[in-house]
Every structure is written in C-alpha cells, then in structure tokens.
Design an enzyme around this catalytic site. Structure first.
Site, PDB file in Angstrom:
ATOM      1  N   GLU A  41       0.839  -1.190   0.000  1.00 42.46           N
ATOM      2  CA  GLU A  41       0.000   0.000   0.000  1.00 42.46           C
ATOM      3  C   GLU A  41       0.882   1.251   0.000  1.00 42.46           C
ATOM      4  OE1 GLU A  41      -3.643   1.342   2.915  1.00 42.46           O
ATOM      5  OE2 GLU A  41      -1.881   0.434   3.855  1.00 42.46           O
ATOM      6  N   LYS A 113      -9.442   0.300  -2.078  1.00 43.47           N
ATOM      7  CA  LYS A 113      -9.620  -0.177  -0.711  1.00 43.47           C
ATOM      8  C   LYS A 113     -11.036   0.101  -0.210  1.00 43.47           C
ATOM      9  CE  LYS A 113      -7.264   0.363   3.784  1.00 43.47           C
ATOM     10  NZ  LYS A 113      -6.173   1.128   4.436  1.00 43.47           N
ATOM     11  N   CYS A 155      -4.657  -3.822   3.226  1.00 40.54           N
ATOM     12  CA  CYS A 155      -4.408  -3.444   4.612  1.00 40.54           C
ATOM     13  C   CYS A 155      -5.594  -3.707   5.541  1.00 40.54           C
ATOM     14  CB  CYS A 155      -3.959  -1.980   4.676  1.00 40.54           C
ATOM     15  SG  CYS A 155      -3.098  -1.543   6.218  1.00 40.54           S
TER      16      CYS A 155
END
Length: 275
Positions: A41, A113, A155
């Site tokens: 990321e 995300k 994440c």
C-alpha cells in the site's frame, strides 16, 4: 510451481526516490525467476499529513511513478501489483488503489480499498484515512496470473474475513494484502490475521508491507509475509540491515486443492448469508 516475490519497502514523501526503489526490486525479482512481484500500500508516497498527501497526489511525479513501474514490468516481463494514491470524483479526496500490471498490457485491474482505517491509538498515532480517502465499493473478481488467480484486498480489509471468503468463492487461489500496519497493531495482530485469512479462504496470502520510519511522526510495522493455504508462514522479511527488499516462495496450486479437499468447508448458508 511458480516463484512469487513479495516486497517490503519504506516509502517517504519523495515519489521519484520511491519509484527507484521499486524499479530496482522489480529487476531483482525478475532476475531471480519470479513471475510476479507484489508491493505494499502507498508505494508511491507516504506523507506527513493529509494536506501533504493531497498535494503530492496532484504532483506530476505521481503519474511518472505509475508510468515508470509499467515500463519496468514490461522491460522485465514480470507481473507487478503495486499500491498507489489516485484522484477520486470527490474534491480533496483520494482513492487508495492497488494496481495489477501485466508486462505487455499495462494496468489490467484497479482495486480501491473498501475498508478505511480510522483509529486513535492511546499514546500512539492518530490515523483518519477517511479524512483524505474515499472507500471503494466493489470486491473485484480474481485475476489470472502466472501464479494462479489473484484476489485483491488492502491493509485494513484484512480484519474482515468476509472479504477473503468472497474472493475465495469468486475463484481466488491467492489473496493479497498490501499494507502499512502501525507498529503497535502490527506487533499484536499482523501474523495472526494473515494466518487466519489463509485458513478461512484456504488460499495463499501475500502480504507486502511498508516497514520502518517514513518520517518523524510515522512508522510502519513491516514483516512482509507469505502464508500458505495450511496457515504456515513460508517466508517473512527480517533483514534489519536493509529497509527495502524481497521475500520469495514457490506457489503450489496442488496444495491449494489438497487443503480444500482435506478440510472441506461446507457453509451453512441456511443459517447465515452466502459470501
């Protein structure tokens, strides 16, 4: 079996310097026979604050970063997954994106995300990703690569097993979690979450990671990791002398099928919703 490379890096606010680090690791991965290399990321930059993040995202170096990574993938005939910041349709908000790059086609998939990290840790960092980032609204179908079918997450998505189960049911054999975990949450939860998702989805987990100090106020946990479908950690980044590097593992899709047959997970969808 095919060889995978997973990166650990320490991004800063210097976008072109970060690009150089990533390009060098792409070349190293290819030279060692990897078919795909996975970056964390925010590989393009990690800013001091939300204002700087917005400024950097508009800088021409951001476009140059992506173009250079695509060119390096083509030159080395290797698939690359890499995390970047991208503009959104909302003013002063960004997308936290993971790009999948084919050597000859460029960007072939763009995952945004879906779960944003908003947290205030006692005696630790205050991170409000929603201040600058728009959440994605789709889990994308796994993409075929030389390693197998790769499903994308980022994440904080790691904390939601439903995401991994959805990707598994869509055909994923490998799930990626490019991340920048905080040091405190990483030490407590990183490995156990990765192994749990491997067991949930009976899939390989590739967890590229930001590690070390990005600036005077932010540091990441690191410990980039590869976990197999049995929940075994087969590789973990542990080179304290180098902030940037690679770990490698062979991907055996026969193991994926064996684990799924050995422990069949027939879900009671009459009791809870299907993923």
């Amino acid at each position: 079996m095919s060889l995978a490379a997973v990166a650990q890096i320490t991004s800063t606010s210097n976008i072109l310097k970060n690009a150089k680090i990533c390009k060098d690791l792409i070349g190293e991965a290819a030279s060692k026979g990897a078919k795909c290399v996975f970056f964390p990321e925010a590989s393009d930059f990690i800013a001091h604050n939300s204002s700087e993040a917005l400024q950097l995202s508009r800088h021409p170096d951001c476009s140059a970063f992506v173009n250079q990574i695509c060119a390096e993938a083509k030159q080395n005939s290797i698939y690359v997954q890499i995390g970047v910041h991208e503009p959104s349709a909302i003013e002063n908000k960004l997308l936290n994106s993971s790009l999948l790059i084919e050597p000859d086609k460029g960007i072939v998939q763009r995952y945004n995300k879906t779960h944003l990290f908003d947290v205030d840790i006692a005696n630790g960092p205050v991170l409000k990703e929603s201040n600058t980032t728009v959440a994605g609204n789709a889990i994308l179908p796994p993409f075929e690569t030389p390693l197998g079918k790769v499903g994308s997450a980022i994440c904080f998505d790691l904390r939601f097993p439903e995401h991994a189960l959805k990707l598994r049911n869509m055909g994923a054999q490998i799930i990626t979690y490019p991340s920048a975990f905080t040091q405190k949450t990483g030490a407590a939860h990183w490995e156990v979450l990765l192994r749990a998702r491997a067991l949930d989805a009976q899939s390989y987990i590739f967890a590229s990671a930001q590690g070390g100090s990005h600036n005077e106020i932010r540091a990441s946990y690191g410990h980039a990791m590869i976990v197999d479908p049995w929940g075994t950690v087969v590789a973990q980044y542990s080179d304290l002398a180098s902030p940037n590097g690679l770990i490698f593992a062979n991907v055996d899709l026969n193991l994926v099928e064996h684990v799924r047959k050995f422990i069949p997970l027939f879900r009671r969808n009459d009791l809870y919703p299907a993923m």
